[in-house]
Every structure is written in C-alpha cells, then in structure tokens.
Design a protein around this motif. Structure first.
Motif, PDB file in Angstrom:
ATOM      1  N   LEU A   1       0.823  -1.211   0.000  1.00 19.61           N
ATOM      2  CA  LEU A   1       0.000   0.000   0.000  1.00 19.61           C
ATOM      3  C   LEU A   1       0.859   1.265   0.000  1.00 19.61           C
ATOM      4  O   LEU A   1       0.539   2.238  -0.681  1.00 19.61           O
ATOM      5  N   THR A   2       1.973   1.241   0.746  1.00 22.99           N
ATOM      6  CA  THR A   2       2.864   2.404   0.784  1.00 22.99           C
ATOM      7  C   THR A   2       3.480   2.672  -0.580  1.00 22.99           C
ATOM      8  O   THR A   2       3.518   3.815  -1.056  1.00 22.99           O
ATOM      9  N   LEU A   3       3.960   1.615  -1.238  1.00 26.70           N
ATOM     10  CA  LEU A   3       4.586   1.784  -2.551  1.00 26.70           C
ATOM     11  C   LEU A   3       3.566   2.218  -3.603  1.00 26.70           C
ATOM     12  O   LEU A   3       3.857   3.051  -4.456  1.00 26.70           O
ATOM     13  N   ARG A   4       2.359   1.653  -3.529  1.00 28.60           N
ATOM     14  CA  ARG A   4       1.318   2.044  -4.489  1.00 28.60           C
ATOM     15  C   ARG A   4       0.892   3.492  -4.279  1.00 28.60           C
ATOM     16  O   ARG A   4       0.664   4.228  -5.249  1.00 28.60           O
ATOM     17  N   LYS A   5       0.792   3.925  -3.018  1.00 30.97           N
ATOM     18  CA  LYS A   5       0.398   5.305  -2.737  1.00 30.97           C
ATOM     19  C   LYS A   5       1.441   6.278  -3.249  1.00 30.97           C
ATOM     20  O   LYS A   5       1.116   7.297  -3.851  1.00 30.97           O
TER      21      LYS A   5
END
Length: 201
Positions: A184-188
């Motif tokens: 989720l962090t990388l996608r955000k």
C-alpha cells in the motif's frame, strides 16, 4: 507585470515564436507585436483562446493573480528529502543508532559476545538509516523480519514451551500485515508521484 508582459512571458514559456503564435491565433505578426508592446489589447475571444493555449485561467492572464515565471528565471528545484522533517528524523535516528551500535560493540567485546552482536546489529541499522534515502523504514522492517521468519520454525524446539508456537504464528501474521503495508505504501507513492495529465488545449 502588465497584460502585454504576461502575454509575452506565456508565449515564450510555451516555446512559440511571434510568427508561430500569430499563426495559431489567426492574426498577423504585427498584431502580436502590438499585444506584447501594449499598443493594443486583444479581444475577449482572443484572450479566451490564449488561456486554452497557455493552460491558464483568464484571471491569471488578465489580472496576473498567479503570474507566470519570467523566461529568464529557472523553475524552482524540489527540496531534497534530507531537508524534510521525515528526512531529518531519519538522519537523527541513524546517528543515534550508530552511536549506540559502536558503544554496544566496544562494551560487548569486553563483556559478552551477545552484547557485541546486538551492538553490531544497531550499527548496521544506523548505516541503513543514513544510506537509504527512500523507504528506509521498509528496508529495516524486512531486514529484521526475514531472519525471524527463517528461525521461527525452530522456536518450539529451542524454547521448549507452548507459547513458542503462538510466537511463531504471531510472526507470520505480522509479516502478512507488513507485506500489505509495504504494498500500500509503494502504491500510494507511485500514485502521488505520477505526473498529472496536461489539459487538452
């Protein structure tokens, strides 16, 4: 900055010569020259056409509420990550871990090898905080978590108590949550960092 100066600045910023600008606006080059010297003012229809060409609002063009950068001024460069609060916190944490690691290694070599191993671990973690610019928390998390996951099947045999099974499954549940958080962090960041599409003129 006057309307004439803003028209000239937007034209130069867009990369159009006076002749090409006149061709796009369907006027003569002399008309463009008069607009940019203030000898005449474009009609409202032409001003609206300019806003579509320059990707700005009518207020920005006519009133200069958000004046365009002059052709000679370079675009401001983004501030380095190290100057952000997160970057400063990461650097401070890195130096603290380095200091604690050095003390642990020195004291551990004199007292007990286990303490030296902990000091070495803190030292390496501090180096990671200072070296890795992006996603240091993700790297540190997985560097710590993967050895624990590798050793988790041996916990019941080593500890010889039933709680070791709960610790093992707790580690795997934590690893699953960490994997979701990492994705989720990388996608955000990828979504926020993607350039916005320019409006069609």
């Amino acid at each position: 900055m006057t309307l004439a100066e803003r028209i000239a600045a937007y034209r130069v910023k867009t990369g159009l010569s006076q002749a090409k600008f006149a061709e796009v606006m369907e006027v003569s080059r002399q008309s463009v020259s008069k607009w940019e010297t203030g000898a005449s003012v474009p009609e409202l229809e032409k001003l609206v056409q300019m806003t579509e060409l320059f990707h700005c609002t009518l207020d920005e063009l006519v009133r200069g509420e958000s004046a365009p950068p002059t052709p000679s001024s370079p675009a401001p460069s983004p501030a380095p990550e190290a100057s952000s609060p997160k970057g400063n916190t990461q650097r401070i944490l890195g130096f603290v871990l380095l200091a604690a690691g050095l003390i642990g290694v020195v004291v551990g070599l004199a007292v007990h090898l286990l303490a030296a191993a902990v000091g070495l671990y803190l030292l390496l973690t501090g180096v990671l905080c200072l070296v890795i610019r992006r996603h240091a928390e993700i790297w540190i998390l997985w560097i710590n978590l993967l050895p624990l996951l590798f050793l988790s099947p041996r916990l019941p045999a080593v500890l010889r108590w039933e709680a070791a099974v709960w610790i093992k499954w707790g580690l795997w549940l934590f690893a699953a949550a960490a994997a979701v958080w990492t994705v989720l962090t990388l996608r955000k960041e990828r979504k926020n960092g993607s350039p916005e599409q320019e409006p069609q003129g």
